[in-house]
Motif scaffolding. Structure first.
Motif, PDB file in Angstrom:
ATOM      1  N   VAL A  51      59.759   1.463  13.540  1.00  0.00           N
ATOM      2  CA  VAL A  51      60.385   2.110  14.696  1.00  0.00           C
ATOM      3  C   VAL A  51      61.715   2.733  14.294  1.00  0.00           C
ATOM      4  N   ASN A  52      61.975   3.914  14.836  1.00  0.00           N
ATOM      5  CA  ASN A  52      63.216   4.617  14.572  1.00  0.00           C
ATOM      6  C   ASN A  52      63.883   4.987  15.888  1.00  0.00           C
ATOM      7  N   VAL A  53      65.162   4.651  16.030  1.00  0.00           N
ATOM      8  CA  VAL A  53      65.977   5.023  17.181  1.00  0.00           C
ATOM      9  C   VAL A  53      67.243   5.655  16.628  1.00  0.00           C
ATOM     10  N   THR A  54      67.621   6.833  17.149  1.00  0.00           N
ATOM     11  CA  THR A  54      68.835   7.503  16.680  1.00  0.00           C
ATOM     12  C   THR A  54      69.718   7.881  17.869  1.00  0.00           C
ATOM     13  N   MET A  55      70.976   8.171  17.556  1.00  0.00           N
ATOM     14  CA  MET A  55      71.937   8.647  18.558  1.00  0.00           C
ATOM     15  C   MET A  55      72.685   9.835  17.978  1.00  0.00           C
ATOM     16  N   THR A  56      73.014  10.771  18.835  1.00  0.00           N
ATOM     17  CA  THR A  56      73.841  11.892  18.400  1.00  0.00           C
ATOM     18  C   THR A  56      75.277  11.407  18.235  1.00  0.00           C
ATOM     19  N   PRO A  57      76.091  12.120  17.467  1.00  0.00           N
ATOM     20  CA  PRO A  57      77.496  11.742  17.335  1.00  0.00           C
ATOM     21  C   PRO A  57      78.215  11.672  18.690  1.00  0.00           C
ATOM     22  N   ARG A  78      65.352  -6.205  19.310  1.00  0.00           N
ATOM     23  CA  ARG A  78      65.450  -5.562  18.002  1.00  0.00           C
ATOM     24  C   ARG A  78      66.758  -4.794  18.036  1.00  0.00           C
ATOM     25  N   VAL A  79      67.561  -4.905  16.995  1.00  0.00           N
ATOM     26  CA  VAL A  79      68.885  -4.275  16.968  1.00  0.00           C
ATOM     27  C   VAL A  79      68.873  -3.111  15.987  1.00  0.00           C
ATOM     28  N   PHE A  80      69.327  -1.955  16.460  1.00  0.00           N
ATOM     29  CA  PHE A  80      69.494  -0.776  15.622  1.00  0.00           C
ATOM     30  C   PHE A  80      70.987  -0.515  15.525  1.00  0.00           C
ATOM     31  N   ASN A  81      71.548  -0.587  14.333  1.00  0.00           N
ATOM     32  CA  ASN A  81      72.961  -0.283  14.158  1.00  0.00           C
ATOM     33  C   ASN A  81      73.065   1.180  13.777  1.00  0.00           C
ATOM     34  N   ILE A  82      73.662   1.956  14.672  1.00  0.00           N
ATOM     35  CA  ILE A  82      73.772   3.400  14.485  1.00  0.00           C
ATOM     36  C   ILE A  82      75.250   3.751  14.423  1.00  0.00           C
ATOM     37  N   ASP A  83      75.727   4.052  13.226  1.00  0.00           N
ATOM     38  CA  ASP A  83      77.139   4.396  13.006  1.00  0.00           C
ATOM     39  C   ASP A  83      78.080   3.372  13.642  1.00  0.00           C
ATOM     40  N   GLY A  84      77.760   2.098  13.470  1.00  0.00           N
ATOM     41  CA  GLY A  84      78.620   1.026  13.974  1.00  0.00           C
ATOM     42  C   GLY A  84      78.372   0.620  15.408  1.00  0.00           C
ATOM     43  N   ASP A 116      75.679  -1.010  18.030  1.00  0.00           N
ATOM     44  CA  ASP A 116      74.430  -1.751  18.122  1.00  0.00           C
ATOM     45  C   ASP A 116      73.667  -1.338  19.374  1.00  0.00           C
ATOM     46  N   VAL A 117      72.417  -0.892  19.161  1.00  0.00           N
ATOM     47  CA  VAL A 117      71.518  -0.529  20.245  1.00  0.00           C
ATOM     48  C   VAL A 117      70.415  -1.587  20.262  1.00  0.00           C
ATOM     49  N   PHE A 118      70.279  -2.280  21.397  1.00  0.00           N
ATOM     50  CA  PHE A 118      69.310  -3.353  21.548  1.00  0.00           C
ATOM     51  C   PHE A 118      68.091  -2.833  22.307  1.00  0.00           C
ATOM     52  N   VAL A 119      66.901  -3.156  21.780  1.00  0.00           N
ATOM     53  CA  VAL A 119      65.646  -2.774  22.420  1.00  0.00           C
ATOM     54  C   VAL A 119      64.733  -3.997  22.370  1.00  0.00           C
ATOM     55  N   LYS A 120      64.155  -4.356  23.502  1.00  0.00           N
ATOM     56  CA  LYS A 120      63.213  -5.464  23.525  1.00  0.00           C
ATOM     57  C   LYS A 120      61.966  -5.081  22.712  1.00  0.00           C
ATOM     58  N   GLU A 121      61.436  -6.068  21.982  1.00  0.00           N
ATOM     59  CA  GLU A 121      60.258  -5.831  21.137  1.00  0.00           C
ATOM     60  C   GLU A 121      59.132  -5.141  21.898  1.00  0.00           C
ATOM     61  N   GLU A 122      58.887  -5.555  23.136  1.00  0.00           N
ATOM     62  CA  GLU A 122      57.771  -4.986  23.902  1.00  0.00           C
ATOM     63  C   GLU A 122      57.972  -3.507  24.218  1.00  0.00           C
ATOM     64  N   HIS A 123      59.210  -3.016  24.156  1.00  0.00           N
ATOM     65  CA  HIS A 123      59.486  -1.613  24.470  1.00  0.00           C
ATOM     66  C   HIS A 123      59.470  -0.706  23.240  1.00  0.00           C
ATOM     67  N   LEU A 124      59.368  -1.290  22.061  1.00  0.00           N
ATOM     68  CA  LEU A 124      59.430  -0.486  20.836  1.00  0.00           C
ATOM     69  C   LEU A 124      58.408   0.651  20.790  1.00  0.00           C
ATOM     70  N   PRO A 125      57.141   0.434  21.178  1.00  0.00           N
ATOM     71  CA  PRO A 125      56.197   1.563  21.122  1.00  0.00           C
ATOM     72  C   PRO A 125      56.585   2.716  22.049  1.00  0.00           C
ATOM     73  N   ASN A 179      59.862   4.640  20.126  1.00  0.00           N
ATOM     74  CA  ASN A 179      59.820   5.007  18.717  1.00  0.00           C
ATOM     75  C   ASN A 179      60.120   6.494  18.526  1.00  0.00           C
ATOM     76  N   GLY A 180      61.113   6.782  17.704  1.00  0.00           N
ATOM     77  CA  GLY A 180      61.480   8.166  17.411  1.00  0.00           C
ATOM     78  C   GLY A 180      62.466   8.772  18.383  1.00  0.00           C
ATOM     79  N   ILE A 181      62.917   8.007  19.355  1.00  0.00           N
ATOM     80  CA  ILE A 181      63.796   8.542  20.396  1.00  0.00           C
ATOM     81  C   ILE A 181      65.179   8.891  19.840  1.00  0.00           C
TER      82      ILE A 181
END
Length: 118
Positions: free
Chosen positions: A11-17, A63-69, A71-80, A83-85
């Motif tokens: 799974v990939n989650v990104t954020m703009t600057p 599931r924790v995504f650290n994006i440029d410092g 932390d973005v938290f997403v529940k495992e059940e929501h990952l599908p 994904n790619g957001i």
């Protein structure tokens, strides 16, 4: 998505600057918050809607995504569903809001409240 093509580790989650800057600014005002949660709720005519929440205590199934410092938290059940957001923060007129660009969304309702992922 099927189990054959989806795994939690892919799974990939990104954020703009701009979104990162906004979240950091808000977190500076909320010292008890550890980060932001991207949640999915059943809603609207298309099925699901995005919600953001400040996280003080992470859940076991996060599931924790650290994006440029940040932390973005997403529940495992929501990952599908996420994904790619890409999470953006935009200003439209006098309103500022998060904008979610989900490459897997197959439909959105006319008012923009909800989306579908096949």
């Amino acid at each position: 998505m099927t189990a054959e093509v989806f795994t939690p580790n892919s799974v990939n989650v990104t954020m703009t600057p701009t979104a990162v800057k906004h979240v950091r600014k808000q977190l500076d005002k909320k010292p008890e918050a550890k980060g932001i949660r991207l949640a999915i709720k059943k809603s609207g005519c298309s099925g699901f809607k995005y919600e953001t929440q400040w996280v003080e205590t992470p859940a076991e199934d996060d599931r924790v995504f650290n994006i440029d410092g940040v932390d973005v938290f997403v529940k495992e059940e929501h990952l599908p569903l996420v994904n790619g957001i890409e999470i953006d923060f935009v200003t439209e007129g006098v309103n500022s809001l998060f904008r979610f660009r989900n490459p897997n969304a197959t439909a959105e309702c006319g008012c923009g409240e909800s989306f579908t992922v096949a």
